[in-house]
Design an enzyme around this catalytic site. Sequence first.
Site, short mmCIF file in Angstrom:
data_model
loop_
_atom_site.label_atom_id
_atom_site.label_comp_id
_atom_site.label_asym_id
_atom_site.label_seq_id
_atom_site.Cartn_x
_atom_site.Cartn_y
_atom_site.Cartn_z
CG HIS A 85 -2.38 -20.67 6.02
ND1 HIS A 85 -2.23 -21.27 7.23
CD2 HIS A 85 -2.06 -21.60 5.10
CE1 HIS A 85 -1.83 -22.53 7.05
NE2 HIS A 85 -1.73 -22.75 5.77
CB ILE A 92 -7.33 -14.87 6.86
CG1 ILE A 92 -6.90 -13.42 7.07
CG2 ILE A 92 -6.53 -15.81 7.75
CD1 ILE A 92 -7.36 -12.84 8.37
CB CYS A 93 -6.71 -19.73 3.89
SG CYS A 93 -7.21 -21.44 3.72
CB ALA A 94 -8.09 -19.08 9.53
CG LEU A 153 -5.05 -24.40 6.78
CD1 LEU A 153 -5.37 -23.24 7.68
CD2 LEU A 153 -6.12 -25.47 6.92
#
Lengths: 162, 488
Positions: A85, A92-94, A153
């Site tokens: 991610h 950042i893919c959060a 994600l």
Amino acid sequence: MASISVRRLSKELTEIKSEGCPVGITLVKADDFSTWWFTIEVMGESLYQGEKYTLQFRFDSSYPISSPAVQFVVTDGHTSPIHPHVYSNGHICASILGNEWSPVLSVVAVCVTLQSMLASCKKKERPADNDRYVRSAPENPKKTRFHYDGKALSPIPHQYWI
Amino acid sequence: MSHNLDMSLYNYVDVPNSNLICCICRTPFTDPVTTRACAHTFCKDCILRAIEHSAQCPVDRSPLGPGNLAAANPIVRSLVDELVVECVHRAEGCMFTCQRQLLPAHLLDSCTYREVPCPQGKCEETMLFKDSILHVHKEDLEVDSVKIQDAPVAPATDEQTPSHRPASPSSTSTDESHENNSSPHIEVASSSISSSAIHETLDPRVATLTEQNILLRYRVDTLESLLHSFKHELGAVKRALGPWFRVGEGLEAGFASSRDVGRISTELPVGAQPASASTSTSTAGVVSVEGALPPPLEYQPPYAYAYPFPYSNTAPPMPPADSLAPYFPAELEDGAHPLRRQVRTHRASSSMEFMGPHLQPYDPHNPFSPPPHAPLVAPLNLGTTLEGTLHGLRESVVGLAASVDSMGRRHEIALTNETTRMAEEVGGLRAGLHGLRMQIHAIMMDRNAQLTGRDGMGDNMNGQWMPLAGVQPATRPFYPQQPSITKL
């Protein structure tokens, strides 16, 4: 409006200065109320054992109502962790940085979440669309419409958004 | 609560309980509100801003809109309002601390470091309050104060006001900027006031007054909310009563005239006396025990409205029986009026049972006999009070009972007649049947005699038909030879 972010950040800063950060997280610099740097390290047994990464937080005037822009620093010798991610440009893919942000969260809380995100990683690999995304990514990760589905994600960069 | 932004900058003397900290701004709540569904509390401004951005509760992300917020528990509100804070002018020197809710009053009225305009209203300058006491204009000074030089020098040379000395150095040191910029503010030498003396006398009094003011405000708030709840209840009562909610001309008139009920009711028709005995006590539609006449006032409390009593104000007292006719106009019955059911208690329904025994003397003695057809029931007389309406209703019920009774009687009579007639018919039929039987008997006897005449047997002297052994009467022609004496 700018004052609520200032007040809230000054509170957080006072708290960090007085109570310290959780283990593995350290404050690098917080000279103003717009950009802060932290380092995070994953403790214990993990794929990232012994590695230290630098996080950059950027706040706008409506923090904490709006989420901060968080990314790993990749300039000046810093690298971003290899994680499904985390893109190679540090984005950042959060979910907690996007649609699941809540004013209850704080800078320290985000650090802890990212720490556990790294710690729970099973395999060191880049996201599937890393190269494509990095080529056309915006400078501010908040401008990216990441798509969070149930299992993985998987980010959908902004330009693919209709 | 108009100082929200300022309130977030307050310095709290003690560390506030963490439960009183808003999780959005990380300071004690200002104007706290609580979510209805998930019971989380935030500052009103904080949560409204958060909802604008994303309509969910920051703590648990449950859906949340501005309508799902309610004012927080008054206890929480009090807890945060009573947190002790420092005066905002602490940096300038004000060491005052007080409950958070009292700080605005302090800043408005009693903080010596607050900015005030010229007390004499002559110049546009603003200064700290503590210095405004000493703010005078040259022209207001007395003659002998000419001796006094400009403020920084004046105290040293002043012999007439030793009391100034302790106060003036401190005030002048901070006042220099004021006095240097404008026309010289000369301390009034002959004035007997000194800033410290003023503070001593005024501060406690102002503080006391402020406290009292706050208390009074709280009382007013409480009273207002009480009033609001009363209004609400009153509205509900009003709605419940419907057309009977009328403010009477006088409470006393209504109550006092109820004493007359016992007397007035004696004017009812003689035949209705037993009924009226209970009527007199049914001022509220309640039937008392037969024979007992408790004071009518006893029944007022449950219906403590200011009504003009029907007997005294609106309707004339019950005249002789004929005027009961107005209660039976040719109109439809107002059957299931819900209000009627509402106000009619079980006691009213028991009045029906009670009326039973009264009806016995009612009918024969009453000159007013119910018409042969069923009487029509008058509609509810809404023009009078509740008691009046119920009384009219009761009268209708009485009339109905009478008519039911008379109908019962008619039925009985008819039944009796029918029975008698039927008995007679039955008797006649029986007689006829008997006759036929006798005829047949006689015929059979005759035939028998014929047959026995040939066979040599006599008939039974009892006249009974006796079958003859061996005789086959069907084969022989049978002719009655002579009329039988038993033929009818």
